[in-house]
Design an enzyme around this catalytic site. Structure first.
Site, mmCIF file in Angstrom:
data_model
loop_
_atom_site.group_PDB
_atom_site.id
_atom_site.type_symbol
_atom_site.label_atom_id
_atom_site.label_comp_id
_atom_site.label_asym_id
_atom_site.label_seq_id
_atom_site.Cartn_x
_atom_site.Cartn_y
_atom_site.Cartn_z
ATOM 1 N N LYS A 186 0.839 -1.215 0.000
ATOM 2 C CA LYS A 186 0.000 0.000 0.000
ATOM 3 C C LYS A 186 0.867 1.255 0.000
ATOM 4 O O LYS A 186 0.672 2.165 -0.798
ATOM 5 C CB LYS A 186 -0.929 0.018 1.236
ATOM 6 C CG LYS A 186 -1.869 -1.170 1.316
ATOM 7 C CD LYS A 186 -2.814 -1.076 2.507
ATOM 8 C CE LYS A 186 -2.141 -1.136 3.862
ATOM 9 N NZ LYS A 186 -1.435 -2.419 4.145
ATOM 10 N N ARG A 207 -10.254 0.595 8.219
ATOM 11 C CA ARG A 207 -9.790 -0.749 8.538
ATOM 12 C C ARG A 207 -10.853 -1.548 9.264
ATOM 13 O O ARG A 207 -10.619 -2.721 9.592
ATOM 14 C CB ARG A 207 -8.593 -0.644 9.465
ATOM 15 C CG ARG A 207 -7.282 -1.021 8.868
ATOM 16 C CD ARG A 207 -6.251 -0.658 9.899
ATOM 17 N NE ARG A 207 -5.055 -1.386 9.754
ATOM 18 C CZ ARG A 207 -3.974 -0.910 9.125
ATOM 19 N NH1 ARG A 207 -3.999 0.247 8.550
ATOM 20 N NH2 ARG A 207 -2.899 -1.629 9.079
ATOM 21 N N ARG A 217 11.649 -5.684 5.024
ATOM 22 C CA ARG A 217 11.359 -4.250 4.850
ATOM 23 C C ARG A 217 12.275 -3.372 5.709
ATOM 24 O O ARG A 217 12.596 -3.698 6.850
ATOM 25 C CB ARG A 217 9.908 -3.956 5.225
ATOM 26 C CG ARG A 217 9.640 -2.442 5.213
ATOM 27 C CD ARG A 217 8.196 -2.114 5.181
ATOM 28 N NE ARG A 217 7.486 -2.634 6.334
ATOM 29 C CZ ARG A 217 6.176 -2.538 6.469
ATOM 30 N NH1 ARG A 217 5.458 -1.969 5.528
ATOM 31 N NH2 ARG A 217 5.596 -3.032 7.534
ATOM 32 N N ARG A 267 10.803 -1.676 11.223
ATOM 33 C CA ARG A 267 9.667 -1.356 12.089
ATOM 34 C C ARG A 267 9.545 -2.377 13.214
ATOM 35 O O ARG A 267 9.688 -3.568 13.002
ATOM 36 C CB ARG A 267 8.373 -1.321 11.253
ATOM 37 C CG ARG A 267 8.035 0.071 10.781
ATOM 38 C CD ARG A 267 6.920 0.089 9.767
ATOM 39 N NE ARG A 267 5.689 -0.600 10.154
ATOM 40 C CZ ARG A 267 4.579 -0.590 9.424
ATOM 41 N NH1 ARG A 267 4.527 0.079 8.287
ATOM 42 N NH2 ARG A 267 3.507 -1.243 9.821
ATOM 43 N N ARG A 304 -0.869 -9.109 13.187
ATOM 44 C CA ARG A 304 -1.428 -8.127 12.240
ATOM 45 C C ARG A 304 -2.198 -8.822 11.126
ATOM 46 O O ARG A 304 -3.246 -8.344 10.692
ATOM 47 C CB ARG A 304 -0.301 -7.274 11.657
ATOM 48 C CG ARG A 304 0.247 -6.258 12.662
ATOM 49 C CD ARG A 304 1.616 -5.751 12.281
ATOM 50 N NE ARG A 304 1.653 -5.071 11.006
ATOM 51 C CZ ARG A 304 2.747 -4.965 10.247
ATOM 52 N NH1 ARG A 304 3.881 -5.517 10.629
ATOM 53 N NH2 ARG A 304 2.684 -4.321 9.110
#
Ligand code: AP5
Ligand code: MG
Length: 219
Positions: free
Chosen positions: A13, A88, A127, A160, A171
């Site tokens: 996203k 969400r 990431r 992160r 998540r």
């Protein structure tokens, strides 16, 4: 153009939002980035949000809805906006509908990025994110030119907190339980555009451009 980007954690996203926002000259509004900036600055919002982000849980609806509606009231959102990571939950989507109706706007399209769980876990595991501008990188699929430095702004790249494997699993679970129902919500309203997003960044970008060129309701 009033757009929503939907998709599970790691679907791309943020990566695609930066491309769409630059191409169409609309602001990219990422609720996750807003919370991470507030946490970094140590604001009251940041202190409230941190416990939820660290666990991979959702920040309560009333907090998120207040932040997003205030942001959408800013002048730079008049020509359009791109929401990344909001809504969400169904109550968030309903609140957004009410807010847009009250301000005489409508959604143009909801772009749903579809990626299988194995690929999501690989993307999140590698990431790295810029501490200054939030730009996402990947150590294998999208590395920065200089290791540890953001190509766009020179900021430091970091991993992160919520990209640790146990939090990633939580998540993904939260996405299935609370966010996936939004696909049906927007499908019923004729707004949903599904995009296969397991290919490379440019391939997904091209698919999004095709969908946007093909129409969707005008907002
Ligand atoms: P948020 O920051 O929104 O996290 P998320 O939804 O879990 O999504 P991510 O940012 O992890 O993934 P992404 O889809 O943006 O992928 P990216 O482009 O980085 O939210 C974080 C937290 O904030 C939530 O858990 C919650 O606590 C809170 N929150 C936020 N919004 C909320 C709301 N509305 N209500 C309540 N709470 C809320 O890409 C991932 C990686 O893959 C990168 O390394 C990238 O380089 C790489 N990559 C991207 N595309 C490709 C590709 N096509 N091929 C190969 N690699 C790719
Ligand atoms: Mg993101």
């Amino acid at each position: 153009m009033n757009l929503i980007l939907l998709g599970p954690p790691g679907a791309g996203k943020g990566t695609q939002a930066k491309l769409i926002a630059a191409r169409h000259g609309i602001p990219h509004i990422s609720t996750g980035d807003i919370f991470r900036a507030a946490i970094a600055e140590g604001t009251p919002l940041g202190r409230q949000a941190k416990e939820f982000l660290d666990r991979g849980a959702l920040v309560p609806d009333e907090i998120v809805i207040g932040i997003v509606t205030e942001r959408l009231g800013a002048a730079d959102c008049r020509p359009g906006f791109l929401l990344d990571g909001f809504p969400r939950t169904i109550p968030q989507a309903e609140a957004l509908d009410r807010y847009l109706a009250a301000t005489g706007r409508a959604l143009t399209a909801v772009l749903a990025l579809e990626v299988g769980e194995e690929v999501l876990i690989r993307r999140l595991g590698g990431r790295r994110v810029c501490r200054t501008c939030g730009a996402p990188y990947h150590i294998e699929t999208n590395p920065p030119r200089e290791e540890g430095r953001c190509d766009r702004c020179g900021g430091e790249l970091y991993q992160r907190e919520d990209d640790r494997p146990a939090t990633v699993r939580e998540r993904l679970r939260v996405y299935e339980a609370q966010t996936r129902p939004l696909l049906a919500y927007y499908e019923e309203r004729g707004l949903l555009k599904r995009i296969r997003a397991e290919g490379g960044i440019e391939e997904v970008d091209a698919a999004i451009q095709r969908v946007l060129a093909g129409g969707g309701r005008r907002g």
